[in-house]
Scaffold this motif. Structure first.
Motif, PDB file in Angstrom:
ATOM      1  N   GLY A   1       0.795  -1.224   0.000  1.00 20.12           N
ATOM      2  CA  GLY A   1       0.000   0.000   0.000  1.00 20.12           C
ATOM      3  C   GLY A   1       0.825   1.270   0.000  1.00 20.12           C
ATOM      4  O   GLY A   1       0.265   2.366  -0.055  1.00 20.12           O
ATOM      5  N   LEU A   2       2.137   1.167   0.051  1.00 22.43           N
ATOM      6  CA  LEU A   2       2.999   2.339   0.024  1.00 22.43           C
ATOM      7  C   LEU A   2       3.630   2.460  -1.359  1.00 22.43           C
ATOM      8  O   LEU A   2       3.951   1.453  -1.993  1.00 22.43           O
ATOM      9  CB  LEU A   2       4.113   2.215   1.069  1.00 22.43           C
ATOM     10  N   ASP A   3       3.791   3.686  -1.802  1.00 22.71           N
ATOM     11  CA  ASP A   3       4.486   3.841  -3.086  1.00 22.71           C
ATOM     12  C   ASP A   3       5.993   3.685  -2.857  1.00 22.71           C
ATOM     13  O   ASP A   3       6.464   3.536  -1.730  1.00 22.71           O
ATOM     14  CB  ASP A   3       4.147   5.172  -3.755  1.00 22.71           C
ATOM     15  N   LYS A   4       6.760   3.731  -3.949  1.00 19.26           N
ATOM     16  CA  LYS A   4       8.188   3.426  -3.870  1.00 19.26           C
ATOM     17  C   LYS A   4       8.930   4.381  -2.927  1.00 19.26           C
ATOM     18  O   LYS A   4       9.759   3.958  -2.124  1.00 19.26           O
ATOM     19  CB  LYS A   4       8.798   3.480  -5.272  1.00 19.26           C
ATOM     20  N   ALA A   5       8.622   5.667  -2.986  1.00 21.50           N
ATOM     21  CA  ALA A   5       9.304   6.651  -2.138  1.00 21.50           C
ATOM     22  C   ALA A   5       8.982   6.423  -0.660  1.00 21.50           C
ATOM     23  O   ALA A   5       9.865   6.506   0.196  1.00 21.50           O
ATOM     24  CB  ALA A   5       8.912   8.064  -2.553  1.00 21.50           C
ATOM     25  N   GLU A   6       7.704   6.120  -0.349  1.00 19.90           N
ATOM     26  CA  GLU A   6       7.317   5.860   1.034  1.00 19.90           C
ATOM     27  C   GLU A   6       7.988   4.585   1.566  1.00 19.90           C
ATOM     28  O   GLU A   6       8.410   4.534   2.724  1.00 19.90           O
ATOM     29  CB  GLU A   6       5.797   5.735   1.150  1.00 19.90           C
ATOM     30  N   LYS A   7       8.088   3.551   0.699  1.00 23.29           N
ATOM     31  CA  LYS A   7       8.762   2.319   1.096  1.00 23.29           C
ATOM     32  C   LYS A   7      10.215   2.596   1.460  1.00 23.29           C
ATOM     33  O   LYS A   7      10.713   2.139   2.489  1.00 23.29           O
ATOM     34  CB  LYS A   7       8.726   1.285  -0.031  1.00 23.29           C
ATOM     35  N   GLU A   8      10.902   3.346   0.598  1.00 18.12           N
ATOM     36  CA  GLU A   8      12.311   3.659   0.847  1.00 18.12           C
ATOM     37  C   GLU A   8      12.474   4.491   2.114  1.00 18.12           C
ATOM     38  O   GLU A   8      13.401   4.276   2.894  1.00 18.12           O
ATOM     39  CB  GLU A   8      12.908   4.386  -0.360  1.00 18.12           C
ATOM     40  N   ALA A   9      11.568   5.459   2.325  1.00 17.24           N
ATOM     41  CA  ALA A   9      11.655   6.311   3.514  1.00 17.24           C
ATOM     42  C   ALA A   9      11.453   5.482   4.785  1.00 17.24           C
ATOM     43  O   ALA A   9      12.178   5.652   5.776  1.00 17.24           O
ATOM     44  CB  ALA A   9      10.622   7.426   3.442  1.00 17.24           C
ATOM     45  N   ARG A  10      10.474   4.580   4.773  1.00 18.53           N
ATOM     46  CA  ARG A  10      10.217   3.753   5.951  1.00 18.53           C
ATOM     47  C   ARG A  10      11.385   2.807   6.213  1.00 18.53           C
ATOM     48  O   ARG A  10      11.824   2.639   7.347  1.00 18.53           O
ATOM     49  CB  ARG A  10       8.932   2.960   5.792  1.00 18.53           C
ATOM     50  N   ALA A  11      11.906   2.183   5.169  1.00 19.06           N
ATOM     51  CA  ALA A  11      13.034   1.269   5.334  1.00 19.06           C
ATOM     52  C   ALA A  11      14.255   2.018   5.869  1.00 19.06           C
ATOM     53  O   ALA A  11      14.945   1.535   6.767  1.00 19.06           O
ATOM     54  CB  ALA A  11      13.361   0.590   4.014  1.00 19.06           C
ATOM     55  N   LYS A  12      14.501   3.219   5.356  1.00 17.56           N
ATOM     56  CA  LYS A  12      15.650   3.994   5.809  1.00 17.56           C
ATOM     57  C   LYS A  12      15.483   4.412   7.271  1.00 17.56           C
ATOM     58  O   LYS A  12      16.430   4.358   8.058  1.00 17.56           O
ATOM     59  CB  LYS A  12      15.822   5.227   4.926  1.00 17.56           C
ATOM     60  N   ALA A  13      14.270   4.819   7.646  1.00 16.65           N
ATOM     61  CA  ALA A  13      14.017   5.226   9.034  1.00 16.65           C
ATOM     62  C   ALA A  13      14.241   4.059   9.990  1.00 16.65           C
ATOM     63  O   ALA A  13      14.850   4.219  11.052  1.00 16.65           O
ATOM     64  CB  ALA A  13      12.596   5.765   9.172  1.00 16.65           C
ATOM     65  N   GLU A  14      13.779   2.876   9.623  1.00 17.71           N
ATOM     66  CA  GLU A  14      13.952   1.716  10.493  1.00 17.71           C
ATOM     67  C   GLU A  14      15.414   1.292  10.564  1.00 17.71           C
ATOM     68  O   GLU A  14      15.887   0.899  11.623  1.00 17.71           O
ATOM     69  CB  GLU A  14      13.077   0.571  10.022  1.00 17.71           C
TER      70      GLU A  14
END
Length: 177
Positions: free
Chosen positions: A72-85
């Protein structure tokens, strides 16, 4: 007239168990249709939703087997969440060098510590010392050196197992680092 019985719920200390009560305990059953097990494992109903299903352990494992955390997340949101974690989790690895060193630093498991004891080594021994100690002890009790000696064979197996535990731990450390 029947004699009144004294309750166990009086005085100090409480005479009954702390979790014991007279009321029936509320137990939530698994949300999977037809399952009668206790549902104590929460599973999200939808990505990024606070609502939860409550499954038994077996059905929670089945439900989560192909769960996509980034659905449900677009590519930019996926990358941002992965980077934050990754940045949150990296703090633990970065701070590792501030810890105590030596035998009590927690870098070795209990199995590794027992293996070091079997090989009669210090807790901070490096792998070269482990290999040297294993070879020396194995030469003394090897089945080819003492054929037919069951005690020597048992000692050899004990040393071999200790060496395997320490070798696999060393391989894991090299793979991570």
């Amino acid at each position: 007239m029947p004699k009144a019985r004294r309750s166990n719920d009086w005085g100090f200390p409480r005479w009954r168990g702390y979790e014991a009560s007279r009321e029936a305990a509320t137990v939530r059953l698994c949300d999977r249709h037809g399952c009668e097990e206790v549902g104590d494992c929460p599973a999200p109903k939808a990505p990024n939703s606070p609502e939860r299903w409550m499954f038994c352990q077996a059905h929670a494992a089945e439900y989560n087997r192909k769960w996509d955390y980034f659905e449900g997340l677009d590519k930019a949101e996926k990358e941002a969440r992965a980077k934050a974690e990754q940045s949150e989790n990296a703090g633990y690895a970065e701070a590792q060098h501030y810890g105590w060193s030596g035998s009590g630093d927690g870098s070795r498991s209990a199995d590794e510590m027992r293996a070091l004891e079997i090989l009669e080594l210090e807790a901070d021994a490096d792998f070269a010392a482990v290999k040297k100690a294993f070879r020396a002890k194995a030469k003394e009790v090897h089945p080819d050196v003492k054929p037919g000696d069951e005690d020597a064979a048992a000692e050899f197996q004990k040393y071999s197992l200790a060496y395997e535990v320490l070798k696999s731990a060393e391989d894991r450390r090299e793979w991570k680092g």
